[in-house]
Each structure stands twice: as structure tokens, then as C-alpha cells.
Design a protein around this motif. Sequence first.
Motif, mmCIF file in Angstrom:
data_model
loop_
_atom_site.group_PDB
_atom_site.id
_atom_site.type_symbol
_atom_site.label_atom_id
_atom_site.label_comp_id
_atom_site.label_asym_id
_atom_site.label_seq_id
_atom_site.Cartn_x
_atom_site.Cartn_y
_atom_site.Cartn_z
ATOM 1 N N LEU A 152 111.810 30.810 24.451
ATOM 2 C CA LEU A 152 111.205 32.037 23.954
ATOM 3 C C LEU A 152 110.514 32.774 25.088
ATOM 4 O O LEU A 152 110.598 34.003 25.189
ATOM 5 N N ALA A 153 109.811 32.040 25.969
ATOM 6 C CA ALA A 153 109.142 32.673 27.102
ATOM 7 C C ALA A 153 110.146 33.228 28.098
ATOM 8 O O ALA A 153 110.007 34.354 28.595
ATOM 9 N N ILE A 154 111.188 32.455 28.401
ATOM 10 C CA ILE A 154 112.162 32.880 29.407
ATOM 11 C C ILE A 154 112.872 34.160 28.988
ATOM 12 O O ILE A 154 113.165 35.033 29.816
ATOM 13 N N TYR A 155 113.134 34.314 27.698
ATOM 14 C CA TYR A 155 113.875 35.486 27.217
ATOM 15 C C TYR A 155 112.983 36.645 26.804
ATOM 16 O O TYR A 155 113.319 37.808 27.032
ATOM 17 N N ALA A 156 111.857 36.343 26.167
ATOM 18 C CA ALA A 156 111.089 37.417 25.548
ATOM 19 C C ALA A 156 109.974 37.974 26.432
ATOM 20 O O ALA A 156 109.596 39.132 26.259
ATOM 21 N N ILE A 157 109.427 37.198 27.374
ATOM 22 C CA ILE A 157 108.416 37.752 28.276
ATOM 23 C C ILE A 157 109.008 38.871 29.143
ATOM 24 O O ILE A 157 108.402 39.942 29.278
ATOM 25 N N PRO A 158 110.208 38.683 29.754
ATOM 26 C CA PRO A 158 110.821 39.831 30.447
ATOM 27 C C PRO A 158 111.062 41.012 29.509
ATOM 28 O O PRO A 158 110.968 42.167 29.938
ATOM 29 N N LEU A 159 111.339 40.728 28.247
ATOM 30 C CA LEU A 159 111.547 41.801 27.277
ATOM 31 C C LEU A 159 110.261 42.585 27.055
ATOM 32 O O LEU A 159 110.269 43.820 27.008
ATOM 33 N N LEU A 160 109.127 41.891 26.909
ATOM 34 C CA LEU A 160 107.850 42.577 26.718
ATOM 35 C C LEU A 160 107.472 43.380 27.960
ATOM 36 O O LEU A 160 106.898 44.469 27.856
ATOM 37 N N ILE A 161 107.766 42.838 29.142
ATOM 38 C CA ILE A 161 107.507 43.590 30.377
ATOM 39 C C ILE A 161 108.345 44.865 30.404
ATOM 40 O O ILE A 161 107.854 45.954 30.743
ATOM 41 N N PHE A 162 109.625 44.723 30.022
ATOM 42 C CA PHE A 162 110.520 45.884 29.966
ATOM 43 C C PHE A 162 109.982 46.936 28.998
ATOM 44 O O PHE A 162 109.919 48.125 29.323
ATOM 45 N N PRO B 49 103.374 34.801 19.528
ATOM 46 C CA PRO B 49 104.227 33.627 19.799
ATOM 47 C C PRO B 49 104.879 33.666 21.178
ATOM 48 O O PRO B 49 105.011 32.626 21.835
ATOM 49 N N VAL B 50 105.280 34.857 21.624
ATOM 50 C CA VAL B 50 105.915 34.963 22.932
ATOM 51 C C VAL B 50 104.933 34.566 24.031
ATOM 52 O O VAL B 50 105.274 33.821 24.958
ATOM 53 N N LEU B 51 103.694 35.041 23.935
ATOM 54 C CA LEU B 51 102.696 34.703 24.953
ATOM 55 C C LEU B 51 102.340 33.218 24.900
ATOM 56 O O LEU B 51 102.166 32.577 25.939
ATOM 57 N N LEU B 52 102.253 32.664 23.678
ATOM 58 C CA LEU B 52 101.940 31.247 23.563
ATOM 59 C C LEU B 52 103.066 30.369 24.117
ATOM 60 O O LEU B 52 102.819 29.278 24.627
ATOM 61 N N VAL C 120 118.250 42.872 30.650
ATOM 62 C CA VAL C 120 117.156 41.900 30.555
ATOM 63 C C VAL C 120 117.688 40.566 30.042
ATOM 64 O O VAL C 120 117.318 39.492 30.537
ATOM 65 N N ALA C 121 118.572 40.612 29.037
ATOM 66 C CA ALA C 121 119.145 39.383 28.487
ATOM 67 C C ALA C 121 119.982 38.654 29.536
ATOM 68 O O ALA C 121 119.918 37.424 29.663
ATOM 69 N N ILE C 122 120.779 39.404 30.303
ATOM 70 C CA ILE C 122 121.596 38.787 31.352
ATOM 71 C C ILE C 122 120.703 38.164 32.420
ATOM 72 O O ILE C 122 120.944 37.035 32.887
#
Length: 473
Positions: free
Chosen positions: A206-216, A234-237, A329-331
Motif C-alpha cells: 500500500l505504501a509503495i503504490y499509494a504514497i507516490p500517488l498522494l505525492i502526485f 491507511p496509506v500513511l500508516l 505512477v503505477a509503472i
Amino acid sequence: MANVLHAIQRFRRSAEQRLPARLHGFLVSAALIGLCALGYHLRRPSVSLVPTLYAEDGSVFLQQAIDQGAGSLLQLYAGYSHLLQRITALTAVNQLSPLAYPGFFLLVAWLSWLLPLISVEALIGAGVFGRLMRVAYIPYVYVPYAGETYLNLPNAYIFFPLGFILIAYGVVARQGSGRPEPPWPAPLRGLLFLYGLVAAFTGPFLAIYAIPLLIFAGLRRRRLPLRPLWLSLPVLLSSLQLYVSQLQTTYPLSTAEALKALLSRPALLLDWFTVHLISPLLGGYKPWWFLRTLPDPLQLLAVLVVLALVLLALRVVVRPMGQPGLLYVAIFSTLVLSLSSLLVATRRGVDLKLVVIEDAGGRFFYWNSVLFLSVLLIAFVLLVRDPRGRRSLPGRALTIWLVLTLIFYHNNVVPRPVFMVTPDRQIRMLDYAEQLSAQCQRQDPMPIQIYGGPTWNFQLKQQQIERLCAERS
């Protein structure tokens, strides 16, 4: 192919005219999910028809749930908390007979695999994703690297968070589209928040995929994307999983030493890239059997040709996208996950020759394979829809790719029986039910072997033994 697509479209339009829109959408989603489940089951029917415990299921999750009770929820294994697996084990040892453990673990593994499909169908129904997204179901069901990941609970942390990750991408896509967001009723927000929390503490994905998403999303909107809170918290946790597993775990080699060891062996890096990231795009292991016999320059050329094909397909796919940055971002995340798995294996001191064998850490390359195959297939469908696209160079190249992939496709799901050597040196298959029957014939707990080797077993306590023997009697 074009005639088949036209026939499907005619049938869909006819059904839409006869049924209410909501009922039609539900029936289509249910039928597609059921069809995917059937296809996945048929890859290795024996796994579902004859459930068994698998490796860490018993020796780690069940044993700690038996010994520590609710305290097992706070334990780490391989640097991760595996919360989904621990909740499953804790429920099993307190509510079920040991005879039901394999079936219950299999059920949770099935649910974790189905959740991403359910999430995508819900997002399509809400108008967030287009129907073309359903093409990605094909590699999700038939991706060739699944020997270790197929329907076993220890690796459910690969599939379980994916639904929440897709929802996160859908929320960001909707926010960036300028359209009003669909209503989020309080019960739904609560359910999604709970899903996100369990996903966050099940693995690091969740962190590997969604933290870059939140930054984007933050860069696009020029503010911290903390809303909706049920999504961002949840993403931050989940970053705690990365912190504990990567920064608080001691390995024989440092990151710098691991990088030095890898960069000193470019031929090995080429082999690693070929077997784990390129061969799955061509049907599985069979292409690797041929590519590894080539001289390094020719192997590198083959890798570059496949990468060029992926870039060609990516150009086709992003052209109609409103926010192509989401796909990038996903790639990026899939590649980070794949490369980090190689780096961590090297830091652990794994013999570098072992990182290029088939299915070595295959679970970490799963999403990379699914995503790239989805891009290739969606690009193929987009080109086939357009008469000019069929005759274009990308259209012909993707047609050749699809034919070769179907020829080379190799189902890597292997049988699950476990064999052991008896004291009189006879080889026999482990029988879980037989071992439980033997447990009821003796008072003291005995090791219940579930996998090969001396460590893969667990012992019941009196509470579980009494429940077991009462049911058998």
C-alpha cells in the motif's frame, strides 16, 4: 477479432434495453467476476478441491495464534505484520475445528484474490474507470508467474491490498477529472477505512503504490491531499511496514554493498531482468528457456525489442487518458517493487546465482507482469477497434506479440502435495486429516506437519484438541 467485438457490443446493447440499468450492471459484474473465478480455479483445480495448509500458515500464523492469542496480532514475520493472515489464524483457532483450518484459509485466500475484481467493478459502475479496464482481468487471471502466489494465504498480502490501491487511484482520477465526486455514505467510508487499515498492516505494498500517488495528487493540486481521511490515513500508516521491514531489519550487507555486488555483474542483472520482467510478457518461463541460451548481446537485443513494444503500447494507451500521469505512477511503483526485491535479496546474502532461477521471489514481480500485460492488451484492443489501427505498424507488432505469447504461454501453478521420508526411509504423502486423527489417540500434543522440513509444523493446545476430538467423535 473485429467481428467478435461487434457481436459482443450488439449483445450488450440488447441486454441494456431489456433490463433496468442498475440490475444490468450488477448482473454483468457478477458474471464477469464469476467467469474470472472459474478461469483462476481451472489453473489448478486440486488446490481448491483438496485444501491444504501451506508453509507459514501453520508454523507461523497458527502456532503464534495458539500460543499468544490476540498478542500474535502484534508480531512481525519477515519484517511485516501480515495482519490479514493473523486475523484469519486467530479466528480459526478460537472458532473452528482444526479440521476446518485448511478450508478456512483457502476461503480467505480466495476472497483476497476476488476483492480487486470487485473493487474495479464498483469503480466502473461509479463511472470512475472505463469498461476497457476489464481487459486487465485477463492477465490478472492468467499471468504465468503464480507457482508460489496461487491461492495460498501467506502471499494473500499481494492481492488483498490491491483493491484498496485501485480505489485510491480511482479517487485521485475522479478528483483530477473536474467532475463531482460520488457520495461516500458514512457506512461505506467506515468499511473502506477498515479495509485500508488491514491492508496497510498486511504488507508494504500500500505504501509503495499509494504514497507516490498522494505525492502526485499533491503536486497537481498544490496542497497536501489529506482528504478523504479514510483514504490517506491507511496509506500513511502503511509506511510503518516499510520502515520496520527495510530500515529496522539487520541484513548481512548494507545497501551500498549490495548495489556494488549487483553492478559488478551486469550479465547477471541482464538475466534477472529477462527472466522476471521480460519473459512473463511473452507467456512465462518458456521464452526464458530459449533466451538464456543466447549470447549476451542477442539477449539484450531481445529485451530491448520487448521494452520497445511496451513503450509503443504505452503511447497508444495514454493517448485517450485524461490523466496519464496516474499510469506512469503505477509503472514507477511496480518497477520500484521489483528492483527493491532484488536489492533486499542481495542484502540478505542470497547467492546471486539463485536470483535468476524460475519463480525466485515471483510474488514481487506479479504486479509488474499484470500491469505491463494489461497495457499491451488494452493497446491491442484500441488498435483493433480502429480499421486504420489494425493496418498500422503498432497494430501489426502487437498482433505478432499476442500470437507469440499464446504459443509460449506456460501455466506455472504446480501441485501442492507434500511428501516426507518416514523413519524406515519410505516416501509418503503428508496427510493432514490422518495426523489429526492420530492426535485424538494420544493425550500430549504432537507436531502436525504441513510442509517439508523440520520447521513447518505446529502443535495444538488442549482447547483445540478437545474441539477437534469432539467433532470427530
